[in-house]
Design an enzyme around this catalytic site. Sequence first.
Site, PDB file in Angstrom:
ATOM      1  N   HIS A 186       5.098  -4.583  10.781  1.00 20.89           N
ATOM      2  CA  HIS A 186       5.374  -4.014  11.958  1.00 20.89           C
ATOM      3  C   HIS A 186       5.607  -4.881  13.108  1.00 20.89           C
ATOM      4  O   HIS A 186       4.913  -5.842  13.085  1.00 20.89           O
ATOM      5  CB  HIS A 186       4.352  -2.804  12.343  1.00 20.89           C
ATOM      6  CG  HIS A 186       4.403  -1.845  11.376  1.00 20.89           C
ATOM      7  ND1 HIS A 186       5.091  -0.772  11.637  1.00 20.89           N
ATOM      8  CD2 HIS A 186       3.534  -1.436  10.417  1.00 20.89           C
ATOM      9  CE1 HIS A 186       4.910   0.263  10.526  1.00 20.89           C
ATOM     10  NE2 HIS A 186       3.990  -0.154   9.883  1.00 20.89           N
ATOM     11  N   HIS A 219       1.397   4.015   1.987  1.00 23.16           N
ATOM     12  CA  HIS A 219       1.970   4.777   2.975  1.00 23.16           C
ATOM     13  C   HIS A 219       3.500   4.836   2.734  1.00 23.16           C
ATOM     14  O   HIS A 219       4.146   3.886   2.398  1.00 23.16           O
ATOM     15  CB  HIS A 219       1.495   4.336   4.370  1.00 23.16           C
ATOM     16  CG  HIS A 219       0.208   4.300   4.857  1.00 23.16           C
ATOM     17  ND1 HIS A 219      -0.468   3.971   5.493  1.00 23.16           N
ATOM     18  CD2 HIS A 219      -0.767   5.364   4.299  1.00 23.16           C
ATOM     19  CE1 HIS A 219      -1.801   4.102   5.628  1.00 23.16           C
ATOM     20  NE2 HIS A 219      -1.905   5.021   4.654  1.00 23.16           N
ATOM     21  N   ASP A 235      -0.149  -3.808   6.331  1.00 20.55           N
ATOM     22  CA  ASP A 235      -0.699  -3.161   7.674  1.00 20.55           C
ATOM     23  C   ASP A 235      -2.138  -3.882   7.691  1.00 20.55           C
ATOM     24  O   ASP A 235      -2.974  -2.891   8.324  1.00 20.55           O
ATOM     25  CB  ASP A 235      -0.802  -1.767   7.593  1.00 20.55           C
ATOM     26  CG  ASP A 235       0.811  -1.045   7.914  1.00 20.55           C
ATOM     27  OD1 ASP A 235       1.803  -1.964   8.089  1.00 20.55           O
ATOM     28  OD2 ASP A 235       0.944   0.015   7.731  1.00 20.55           O
ATOM     29  N   HIS A 242       0.909  -1.176  -0.102  1.00 16.88           N
ATOM     30  CA  HIS A 242       0.103  -0.071  -0.041  1.00 16.88           C
ATOM     31  C   HIS A 242       0.821   1.284  -0.097  1.00 16.88           C
ATOM     32  O   HIS A 242       2.170   1.187   0.120  1.00 16.88           O
ATOM     33  CB  HIS A 242      -0.886  -0.006   1.067  1.00 16.88           C
ATOM     34  CG  HIS A 242      -0.615   0.068   2.753  1.00 16.88           C
ATOM     35  ND1 HIS A 242       0.515  -0.783   3.292  1.00 16.88           N
ATOM     36  CD2 HIS A 242      -0.493   0.943   3.218  1.00 16.88           C
ATOM     37  CE1 HIS A 242       0.703  -0.491   4.458  1.00 16.88           C
ATOM     38  NE2 HIS A 242       0.319   0.684   4.505  1.00 16.88           N
ATOM     39  N   ASP A 244       5.977   4.699   4.831  1.00 15.14           N
ATOM     40  CA  ASP A 244       7.025   3.936   5.576  1.00 15.14           C
ATOM     41  C   ASP A 244       6.902   2.695   4.623  1.00 15.14           C
ATOM     42  O   ASP A 244       7.674   1.685   5.110  1.00 15.14           O
ATOM     43  CB  ASP A 244       6.498   4.067   6.951  1.00 15.14           C
ATOM     44  CG  ASP A 244       5.214   3.317   7.200  1.00 15.14           C
ATOM     45  OD1 ASP A 244       4.518   3.448   6.647  1.00 15.14           O
ATOM     46  OD2 ASP A 244       5.160   2.499   8.243  1.00 15.14           O
ATOM     47  N   HIS A 245       6.174   2.520   3.811  1.00 14.22           N
ATOM     48  CA  HIS A 245       6.143   1.242   3.035  1.00 14.22           C
ATOM     49  C   HIS A 245       6.903   1.435   1.458  1.00 14.22           C
ATOM     50  O   HIS A 245       7.274   0.710   0.896  1.00 14.22           O
ATOM     51  CB  HIS A 245       4.936   0.762   2.640  1.00 14.22           C
ATOM     52  CG  HIS A 245       4.209   0.353   4.082  1.00 14.22           C
ATOM     53  ND1 HIS A 245       4.041  -1.144   4.525  1.00 14.22           N
ATOM     54  CD2 HIS A 245       4.216   0.982   5.264  1.00 14.22           C
ATOM     55  CE1 HIS A 245       3.623  -1.289   5.815  1.00 14.22           C
ATOM     56  NE2 HIS A 245       3.589   0.155   6.053  1.00 14.22           N
ATOM     57  N   HIS A 279      -7.386  -0.822   5.577  1.00 14.57           N
ATOM     58  CA  HIS A 279      -6.339   0.371   6.270  1.00 14.57           C
ATOM     59  C   HIS A 279      -6.007   1.201   5.053  1.00 14.57           C
ATOM     60  O   HIS A 279      -6.170   2.639   5.068  1.00 14.57           O
ATOM     61  CB  HIS A 279      -5.062  -0.625   6.178  1.00 14.57           C
ATOM     62  CG  HIS A 279      -3.832   0.252   6.843  1.00 14.57           C
ATOM     63  ND1 HIS A 279      -3.764   0.718   7.845  1.00 14.57           N
ATOM     64  CD2 HIS A 279      -2.670   0.432   6.137  1.00 14.57           C
ATOM     65  CE1 HIS A 279      -2.617   1.258   8.062  1.00 14.57           C
ATOM     66  NE2 HIS A 279      -1.792   1.027   7.030  1.00 14.57           N
TER      67      HIS A 279
HETATM   68 ZN   LIG Z   1       0.063   1.874   6.360  1.00 16.15          ZN
END
Ligand SMILES: [Zn+2]
Length: 252
Positions: free
Chosen positions: A166, A56, A128, A54, A58-59, A111
């Site tokens: 995570h 975001h 996530d 996805h 941090d990905h 998410h």
């Molecule tokens: Zn995320």
Amino acid sequence: MLDIKSIPAFNDNYIWLIQNSDRRCAVVDPGDAAPVLAYLQQHELTLEAILITHHHHDHIGGIPELVRQFPTIDVVGPANEPVPTLTHPVEAGDQIHLFDEVFFVLGLEGHTLGHVGYVGDGKLFCGDTLFSAGCGRVFEGTMEQMHQSLSKLAALPEETEVYCAHEYTSSNLAFAMAVEPDNAQLQKYREEVNRLRAQNKPTLPTTIRREKWINPFLRVDEASVIKSVSNRTTQMDPVSIFTALREWKNEF
Ligand SMILES: [Zn+2]
């Protein structure tokens, strides 16, 4: 058979590295390029593909630098999300070939609206959506979509290894214990997790089997879970129970 290694990034992210027997590899959700490049150099590996779950940051934050270093690399990710430089946009139902294995693309909305997961070789990369003893926050989709996505994962073969993005297991377990204080499996798992974290080891992968025993978000049909949220919802259908649990966790 693929070999999976964890590359820690930021505070609590894992970038999963999927390695073939001949030193070729892929990474899942590289939020940061630096730890990936250091790992590749240290282990003399060639990066051939990036899989994205996805959009975001941090990905996906490491994509531009990894593409700069490996210009012919495949970048696989959700067609319906703003992810830079995708070479292979995918949707639910698609298959991708990674080394000698086939991975199926699962639609895991909730998410985010275009979130996907990849399942193949007995392994699930779920970003996530599912965490050990917990699940992702519902940012873009509906509670119903998230519940549906988690139900899809719960229906996978029980021995499937689950590679979450995570290391949230310890804090998720505190919530899971509040929901089901009498769940003996949960108490046993918490001891194991405490031991691993004391040695600074990952608690992942988990398995679908374990999560069905200990993860309250996969247990919305269990009497003990329903009882714990009965003062938070007037409706007792699975989506309402899931919603009450998710909202309780948000403020926990
Ligand atoms: Zn995320």
